[in-house]
Design an enzyme around this catalytic site. Sequence first.
Site, short mmCIF file in Angstrom:
data_model
loop_
_atom_site.label_atom_id
_atom_site.label_comp_id
_atom_site.label_asym_id
_atom_site.label_seq_id
_atom_site.Cartn_x
_atom_site.Cartn_y
_atom_site.Cartn_z
N GLY A 332 0.86 -1.22 -0.28
CA GLY A 332 0.11 0.13 -0.41
C GLY A 332 1.01 1.43 -0.02
N GLN A 333 0.31 2.40 -0.06
CA GLN A 333 1.01 3.54 0.91
C GLN A 333 2.07 3.31 1.37
OE1 GLN A 333 -1.56 6.99 0.71
NE2 GLN A 333 0.22 8.71 0.68
N ASP A 446 -11.81 4.49 6.60
CA ASP A 446 -11.78 4.17 5.55
C ASP A 446 -12.38 2.71 4.91
OD1 ASP A 446 -9.67 4.41 3.04
OD2 ASP A 446 -7.95 3.51 4.22
#
Length: 588
Positions: A332-333, A446
């Site tokens: 992911g980020q 989220d």
Amino acid sequence: MIDNGLINFTHFLNYILKHIDRLMIRAVSILQRSHEICLDLFNDSAFDMARDILVTPKRLSYAREKEKNLYESLVALTNSKQNEIQKLILQAVDEMHEVLTDEACSLEIPGIELTDQLTVKHARDLKKCTSVIQEQILVRLNEIIANKLLDSINVLHDNYVGTLTRCLISLESSRDDDEAELSASKALQEILHSAYEVNLSLPTNSNLFQILIDRMKELFRTFSWHNFPRIDPEFKRSVALNMLNSLSEAKLAKSVCSQLNDRIRMSHDNFETLLKQLDHRHTDRLKSTEDKQQRVRKDCTPRIARLLLESTSLKDLIQYGLPKQGREIGRGQYGVVYDCKNWANHQSCVLKSVVPPDDRHWNDLALEFHYLRRIPEHPRIVQLIGSVIDYSDSDQTPVLLIMERLKRDLYGALKSRLEFSIRMHIALDVVEGLRYLHGLGLVHRDIKLKNVLLDEANRARITDLGFCKPEVMMSGSLVGTPIHMAPELFTSKYDHTVDVYAFGILFWYICSNGVKLPTNFDVCSSKDILWSAVKKGVRPERLMDFSDECWEIMTKCWDTEPSRRPYLGEVQENIEQILNTTRTTTTA
């Protein structure tokens, strides 16, 4: 001998090392518990401050509205009771007629000069006699009327003032210790009691008294001032009877109502003045409270959470060692997910390696870890097994979060297509998980396809609680995945309903049985244009195979106005009805 000595020394060394580990685990456990207690205290204080900020203005508004209703009700009651008061006065005069005249007969009149024939020597003494008699009758009449009025007025007093009193005491009890001067609530209570506990012990300059004086002037004209009467019991009875017979019940009633209204209005004005002072005091206090809450949210809590992450990770490292990193599963980020065969007596785990780029991300990660650890085991939430901070890398300091492993995420599952009933069950699982988080006071913030994991039986669990926080700890930061973000997220004032909005977008994907971006969003060339469109009300388009029931769930969930979004319990019932309808149709 040397070999045996080395063996014995090795055993002794291992014993010493294990003993040191036990001592370190005990010490770290104490440190960990201290961090947990501190963090709980900060969380509790943040909750109390948030509740104070929310509830106090409502209490002030309630007190103002309730007292206004009380004031208007008392004025209306007083105005409507003029005829009743007139009857009360007439009744009181009739009931006490003989008693009042008998009392007047036996009344002693001091300070007058009488002749042997019991006549007065001066006209002023005659006036004094009549004044004393009328004053005695007036006082007694006031007592009787006041007692009769109190019985009817106090009913309204009790119904209104009790709740209002409790509200005012509650407002006063939240004052700071350094504000322990004259209590505003006590002053307010005195105002209320003096206002609404009617007391008609009227002074001699009152309107009621003046009316009676005017009546007595008419009575005096009947006397002959050249032949003074005898001041005997018969004279006193005559004065009393003439006074009682000449009373005007209508004028007295009007005077009583006027005085009641004046008294109530004055107390109402005093109440409003004191409430404004209380309002100003709380406004200043709440501003200070809000500043304290921000410090707790942004400074104190993250720091303690980071210390807790470090102490817990150290304990896990001593007990279970560094987990072995397998093949990469996804990224992911801010982190990469690896396979992990086993760790801490758990088989088939995943290892999420996160390298926070700055202090803010360190704090977010520490809070995520804390809230994940505190969530009791639940079938709809991915379980966190433990954590380790890897200090071996000199360039980076990754935090390793070890979690249970599931088969795949919802993004991958929808790419391979799923049956309708399976997708509806997944939606129900997500709703169940969100309801559980909200029940704990947590907001995920989220919800999206890749944060929903599926097991072998396609049952869903919510994961990646990186943005998950208690509702009272949210500082209004802009977080989440763009297409799932509710419009109010851009205003920095939002609550748990942002998860309901995000579920509406997620449900669109579930019903579409794919991962293709909605066309209404795909035409947006940048994130800023997309956000601007969302704030203007743009939402995913309706697809041909969407049923009316499914479309209604989506549109209600992503309503622009948070207060109009449905409760998740209602969403759950609607999806269950869709499933039941599907089963019935399939069976038929």
